[in-house]
Scaffold this active site. Structure first.
Site, mmCIF file in Angstrom:
data_model
loop_
_atom_site.group_PDB
_atom_site.id
_atom_site.type_symbol
_atom_site.label_atom_id
_atom_site.label_comp_id
_atom_site.label_asym_id
_atom_site.label_seq_id
_atom_site.Cartn_x
_atom_site.Cartn_y
_atom_site.Cartn_z
ATOM 1 C CB CYS A 48 -2.002 7.274 -5.794
ATOM 2 S SG CYS A 48 -1.171 5.873 -6.219
ATOM 3 C CG HIS A 60 -5.747 5.755 -4.093
ATOM 4 N ND1 HIS A 60 -5.792 5.354 -5.320
ATOM 5 C CD2 HIS A 60 -4.319 5.368 -3.717
ATOM 6 C CE1 HIS A 60 -4.736 4.767 -5.767
ATOM 7 N NE2 HIS A 60 -3.904 4.643 -5.006
ATOM 8 C CG ASN A 109 -3.450 1.300 -6.668
ATOM 9 O OD1 ASN A 109 -3.927 2.203 -7.474
ATOM 10 N ND2 ASN A 109 -2.431 1.331 -5.718
HETATM 11 O O1 UT7 Z 1 -1.383 3.203 -4.680
HETATM 12 C C1 UT7 Z 1 -0.155 3.875 -4.563
HETATM 13 C C2 UT7 Z 1 0.412 3.679 -2.956
HETATM 14 N N1 UT7 Z 1 0.680 2.233 -2.849
HETATM 15 C C3 UT7 Z 1 0.390 1.687 -1.559
HETATM 16 O O2 UT7 Z 1 -0.192 2.334 -0.815
HETATM 17 C C4 UT7 Z 1 0.667 0.386 -1.292
HETATM 18 C C5 UT7 Z 1 1.356 0.234 -0.079
HETATM 19 N N2 UT7 Z 1 1.752 -1.037 0.210
HETATM 20 C C6 UT7 Z 1 1.136 -2.206 0.040
HETATM 21 O O3 UT7 Z 1 0.343 -2.337 -0.289
HETATM 22 C C7 UT7 Z 1 1.945 -3.363 0.559
HETATM 23 O O4 UT7 Z 1 3.296 -3.196 1.269
HETATM 24 C C8 UT7 Z 1 2.311 -4.605 -0.327
HETATM 25 C C9 UT7 Z 1 0.724 -5.285 -0.787
HETATM 26 C C10 UT7 Z 1 2.981 -3.977 -1.661
HETATM 27 C C11 UT7 Z 1 3.030 -5.637 0.009
HETATM 28 O O5 UT7 Z 1 2.609 -6.389 1.095
HETATM 29 P P1 UT7 Z 1 3.528 -6.328 2.609
HETATM 30 O O6 UT7 Z 1 2.841 -7.190 3.434
HETATM 31 O O7 UT7 Z 1 4.235 -5.018 2.963
HETATM 32 O O8 UT7 Z 1 4.920 -7.376 1.942
HETATM 33 P P2 UT7 Z 1 6.222 -7.210 1.806
HETATM 34 O O9 UT7 Z 1 6.517 -6.278 0.581
HETATM 35 O O10 UT7 Z 1 6.709 -7.040 3.160
HETATM 36 O O11 UT7 Z 1 6.563 -8.867 1.319
HETATM 37 C C12 UT7 Z 1 6.505 -9.823 2.088
HETATM 38 C C13 UT7 Z 1 6.953 -11.121 1.152
HETATM 39 C C14 UT7 Z 1 8.361 -10.937 0.782
HETATM 40 O O12 UT7 Z 1 9.037 -12.231 0.730
HETATM 41 P P3 UT7 Z 1 10.225 -12.379 2.153
HETATM 42 O O13 UT7 Z 1 11.169 -11.514 1.809
HETATM 43 O O14 UT7 Z 1 9.330 -12.295 3.123
HETATM 44 O O15 UT7 Z 1 10.708 -13.770 1.550
HETATM 45 C C15 UT7 Z 1 8.075 -10.648 -0.926
HETATM 46 O O16 UT7 Z 1 8.959 -11.121 -1.674
HETATM 47 O O17 UT7 Z 1 6.031 -11.265 0.264
HETATM 48 C C16 UT7 Z 1 6.715 -11.553 -0.967
HETATM 49 N N3 UT7 Z 1 6.021 -11.289 -2.034
HETATM 50 C C17 UT7 Z 1 5.186 -11.890 -2.875
HETATM 51 N N4 UT7 Z 1 4.893 -13.187 -2.419
HETATM 52 C C18 UT7 Z 1 3.684 -13.624 -3.407
HETATM 53 C C19 UT7 Z 1 5.858 -9.903 -2.749
HETATM 54 N N5 UT7 Z 1 5.122 -10.074 -3.731
HETATM 55 C C20 UT7 Z 1 4.479 -11.178 -3.781
HETATM 56 C C21 UT7 Z 1 3.615 -11.820 -4.532
HETATM 57 N N6 UT7 Z 1 3.196 -12.890 -4.157
HETATM 58 N N7 UT7 Z 1 2.967 -10.980 -5.436
#
Ligand code: UT7
Length: 332
Positions: free
Chosen positions: A114, A259, A289
């Site tokens: 990134c 980014h 992204n």
């Molecule tokens: O460019 C490289 C650098 N990357 C970044 O900077 C990314 C940084 N992180 C993020 O942007 C976020 O952490 C994400 C967008 C990846 C995820 O968002 P979050 O609010 O941190 O969600 P989470 O990973 O805590 O997941 C919450 C829930 C989980 O379910 P449970 O365990 O609460 O039942 C996941 O399984 O959302 C679920 N989940 C989804 N649900 C629907 C994960 N992906 C999806 C999806 N659709 N695509």
């Protein structure tokens, strides 16, 4: 000592638009989840057999050269940043040279994910400052749609990443206080495995097995929460570093181009600095992204929209896999 300035900017994205609704056919997700958690509404995916990382990078490079009023022959070197090269080796820089019909120029490949654009820009800047090169093409491109798995198993990555390319021409000049003012890059390899694609890695022996091919380990892995928490801290640190190094405060900034990792990260930084909307550029809504390509694509659009004018002070900042984070401050 010479200084460098950006004299041409270009971007290219594949024509195939993939909406959140499209992704719902393949995985258990919703439009609401994707927009609420990431801000992404659509992204571009390459059409197999049409675009590749190097072909898109070449298209972006041609546009950047054209805007700079240069021909390919005028450049001394290509620095290419990507996490998704056409081949495991060689890297894409030589392929851009080949596509542009150039033989004998210098070629470098950068692996900073990134933060790839900041790293490539910084490398090009050092070569120009020493007088070794006068004109360097910085190219960033990614094809990530075929790394991810469009399934519920792969959904946490699959909804975020997109394909595309951006490029800039960096040229030597002698004016003090103009052009690329400084670049800042930091890394902490203790977090290398928090955002990675493990296979096909040379530390595995044998490198690929039949079991691996169907296992979850073949997919990129991201500890999203942890990455998010580190990103918001490092973004702020490295933006402050760029401003302080040059004796500026955040009020002097005309535009911040972060980014495009997640709109929530961009909004968090914007709120920390209390920046008005017109001082932060985001286009993750349209492209997802695009990793190394995200800043040059955003820069290209911001420039075309008139958001950057002669004299504008612009900060680029990135955080991502490595962990590697960085910033660059530019006076246009
Ligand atoms: O460019 C490289 C650098 N990357 C970044 O900077 C990314 C940084 N992180 C993020 O942007 C976020 O952490 C994400 C967008 C990846 C995820 O968002 P979050 O609010 O941190 O969600 P989470 O990973 O805590 O997941 C919450 C829930 C989980 O379910 P449970 O365990 O609460 O039942 C996941 O399984 O959302 C679920 N989940 C989804 N649900 C629907 C994960 N992906 C999806 C999806 N659709 N695509």
């Amino acid at each position: 000592m010479f200084h460098s300035k950006i004299t041409g900017i270009g971007h290219y994205v594949p024509e195939n638009i993939v909406t959140n609704k499209d992704l719902m056919q393949y995985m258990d997700t919703t439009e609401e989840w994707i927009v609420e958690r990431t801000g992404i509404e659509q992204r571009r995916f390459v059409t197999p057999g049409k675009d590749t990382t190097s072909s898109m990078g070449t298209e972006a490079a041609r546009i950047a050269l054209d805007k700079a009023g240069l021909t390919p022959e005028d450049i001394d070197a290509v620095v290419f940043a990507t996490l998704s090269p056409d081949f495991y080796f060689p890297g894409c820089a030589v392929l851009v040279l080949k596509n542009l019909g150039l033989v004998g120029k210098a070629a470098f490949d950068v692996r900073s994910q990134c933060s790839g654009f900041i790293s490539a820009l910084s490398m090009a800047d050092q070569y120009i400052k020493t007088g070794m090169y006068k004109r360097v093409l910085v190219v960033c491109a990614e094809v990530q749609s075929n790394i991810m798995e469009l399934s519920t198993r792969g959904r946490n990555m699959a909804v975020i990443f997109g394909d595309g390319a951006g490029a800039v021409v960096l040229e030597a000049h002698n004016e003090q206080g103009k052009g690329l003012l400084s670049t800042h890059i930091h890394a902490d390899g203790n977090f290398a495995e928090e955002l990675l694609m493990r296979h096909p890695g040379a530390c595995q022996n044998p490198r690929i097995t039949h079991e691996m091919l169907s296992s979850e380990e073949m997919l990129p892995h991201m500890n999203g929460n942890l990455v998010f928490k580190h990103a918001v801290v490092r973004f702020e640190e490295v933006i402050n570093e760029a401003l302080e190094t040059n004796g500026y405060s955040v009020d002097d900034l005309d535009l911040l181009i972060p980014h495009q990792a997640n709109l929530r990260i961009s909004n968090f930084i914007q709120n920390r600095y209390k920046l008005p909307d017109e001082k932060v550029f985001n286009n993750i809504q349209k492209y997802g992204n695009t990793t190394a390509a995200s800043i040059p694509i955003a820069l290209s659009e911001a420039y075309a929209e008139g958001r950057i004018k002669p004299g504008s002070l612009v900060c680029f900042a990135a955080f991502g896999s490595g962990f590697i984070w960085g910033s660059a401050l530019v006076r246009f």
